[in-house]
Design a protein around this motif. Structure first.
Motif, PDB file in Angstrom:
ATOM      1  N   GLU A  91       0.812  -1.214   0.000  1.00 11.08           N
ATOM      2  CA  GLU A  91       0.000   0.000   0.000  1.00 11.08           C
ATOM      3  C   GLU A  91       0.850   1.270   0.000  1.00 11.08           C
ATOM      4  O   GLU A  91       0.336   2.351  -0.262  1.00 11.08           O
ATOM      5  CB  GLU A  91      -0.913   0.018   1.235  1.00 11.08           C
ATOM      6  CG  GLU A  91      -1.879  -1.142   1.289  1.00 11.08           C
ATOM      7  CD  GLU A  91      -2.560  -1.259   2.644  1.00 11.08           C
ATOM      8  OE1 GLU A  91      -2.512  -0.300   3.425  1.00 11.08           O
ATOM      9  OE2 GLU A  91      -3.135  -2.321   2.915  1.00 11.08           O
ATOM     10  N   ALA A  92       2.140   1.144   0.298  1.00 11.85           N
ATOM     11  CA  ALA A  92       3.014   2.313   0.381  1.00 11.85           C
ATOM     12  C   ALA A  92       3.766   2.504  -0.931  1.00 11.85           C
ATOM     13  O   ALA A  92       4.058   1.539  -1.641  1.00 11.85           O
ATOM     14  CB  ALA A  92       4.004   2.150   1.523  1.00 11.85           C
ATOM     15  N   ARG A  93       4.089   3.772  -1.242  1.00 12.66           N
ATOM     16  CA  ARG A  93       4.836   4.046  -2.473  1.00 12.66           C
ATOM     17  C   ARG A  93       6.272   3.544  -2.380  1.00 12.66           C
ATOM     18  O   ARG A  93       6.826   3.019  -3.320  1.00 12.66           O
ATOM     19  CB  ARG A  93       4.843   5.538  -2.764  1.00 12.66           C
ATOM     20  CG  ARG A  93       3.563   6.005  -3.419  1.00 12.66           C
ATOM     21  CD  ARG A  93       3.684   7.442  -3.797  1.00 12.66           C
ATOM     22  NE  ARG A  93       3.281   8.237  -2.643  1.00 12.66           N
ATOM     23  CZ  ARG A  93       3.274   9.538  -2.582  1.00 12.66           C
ATOM     24  NH1 ARG A  93       3.679  10.242  -3.609  1.00 12.66           N
ATOM     25  NH2 ARG A  93       2.878  10.166  -1.506  1.00 12.66           N
ATOM     26  N   GLN A  94       6.896   3.726  -1.209  1.00 13.25           N
ATOM     27  CA  GLN A  94       8.258   3.262  -0.995  1.00 13.25           C
ATOM     28  C   GLN A  94       8.277   2.339   0.213  1.00 13.25           C
ATOM     29  O   GLN A  94       7.510   2.531   1.147  1.00 13.25           O
ATOM     30  CB  GLN A  94       9.197   4.431  -0.713  1.00 13.25           C
ATOM     31  CG  GLN A  94       9.418   5.339  -1.896  1.00 13.25           C
ATOM     32  CD  GLN A  94      10.389   6.446  -1.545  1.00 13.25           C
ATOM     33  OE1 GLN A  94      10.571   6.779  -0.391  1.00 13.25           O
ATOM     34  NE2 GLN A  94      11.007   7.009  -2.568  1.00 13.25           N
ATOM     35  N   ALA A  95       9.169   1.367   0.168  1.00 17.21           N
ATOM     36  CA  ALA A  95       9.275   0.431   1.283  1.00 17.21           C
ATOM     37  C   ALA A  95      10.724   0.025   1.454  1.00 17.21           C
ATOM     38  O   ALA A  95      11.434  -0.214   0.482  1.00 17.21           O
ATOM     39  CB  ALA A  95       8.426  -0.809   1.016  1.00 17.21           C
ATOM     40  N   SER A  96      11.168  -0.046   2.697  1.00 18.14           N
ATOM     41  CA  SER A  96      12.531  -0.483   2.969  1.00 18.14           C
ATOM     42  C   SER A  96      12.622  -1.998   2.815  1.00 18.14           C
ATOM     43  O   SER A  96      11.609  -2.714   2.842  1.00 18.14           O
ATOM     44  CB  SER A  96      12.960  -0.087   4.380  1.00 18.14           C
ATOM     45  OG  SER A  96      12.231  -0.820   5.336  1.00 18.14           O
ATOM     46  N   ARG A  97      13.838  -2.485   2.681  1.00 21.71           N
ATOM     47  CA  ARG A  97      14.047  -3.921   2.519  1.00 21.71           C
ATOM     48  C   ARG A  97      13.557  -4.687   3.748  1.00 21.71           C
ATOM     49  O   ARG A  97      12.934  -5.737   3.629  1.00 21.71           O
ATOM     50  CB  ARG A  97      15.530  -4.192   2.284  1.00 21.71           C
ATOM     51  CG  ARG A  97      15.775  -5.538   1.673  1.00 21.71           C
ATOM     52  CD  ARG A  97      17.193  -5.747   1.210  1.00 21.71           C
ATOM     53  NE  ARG A  97      17.966  -4.519   1.156  1.00 21.71           N
ATOM     54  CZ  ARG A  97      19.248  -4.419   1.446  1.00 21.71           C
ATOM     55  NH1 ARG A  97      19.912  -5.479   1.809  1.00 21.71           N
ATOM     56  NH2 ARG A  97      19.886  -3.274   1.364  1.00 21.71           N
ATOM     57  N   THR A  98      13.824  -4.147   4.951  1.00 18.15           N
ATOM     58  CA  THR A  98      13.393  -4.865   6.158  1.00 18.15           C
ATOM     59  C   THR A  98      11.876  -4.895   6.275  1.00 18.15           C
ATOM     60  O   THR A  98      11.320  -5.828   6.837  1.00 18.15           O
ATOM     61  CB  THR A  98      13.985  -4.228   7.426  1.00 18.15           C
ATOM     62  OG1 THR A  98      13.642  -2.855   7.464  1.00 18.15           O
ATOM     63  CG2 THR A  98      15.478  -4.400   7.480  1.00 18.15           C
TER      64      THR A  98
END
Length: 110
Positions: free
Chosen positions: A47-54
């Motif tokens: 649902e988020a535009r950006q996401a961290s690897r963790t």
């Protein structure tokens, strides 16, 4: 909550915030915990535009992990060598300037 969040995420945010406050966290800290948790769940669900690897590769979600990673930072435990040295100086321990941290702790009876 970020603009465009679903009602489900808003409910989740409020529930986590209230739970954190009930455990004794301040208002600001409770909001931070809730926002971080909900944002991570949004990233995992796409649902988020950006996401961290963790956020996306963690084997479990935050509730399932149950605090597994909280407070387990690897690092020195107890007082520093300088703190031990100052205490040894106050107690007039002989040879303190040549002692290691472990030796200072032993000389101070720790």
């Amino acid at each position: 909550m970020p603009a465009g969040s679903s009602k489900k995420r808003e409910r989740q945010y409020e529930k986590i915030k209230d739970s954190s406050k009930a455990r004794g966290a301040g208002e600001g800290r409770a909001k931070e915990i809730a926002a971080r948790t909900v944002n991570k769940e949004r990233a995992r669900a796409g649902e988020a535009r950006q996401a961290s690897r963790t956020s996306t590769q963690d084997p479990k979600s935050a509730p399932q992990r149950g605090g597994q990673r909280s407070g387990n930072r690897v690092g020195p435990k107890g007082p520093t060598r300088d703190q031990l040295y100052n205490e040894a100086r106050q107690r007039n321990v002989e040879g303190r300037s040549h002692m290691t941290k472990d030796e200072l702790a032993k000389a101070l009876g720790r």
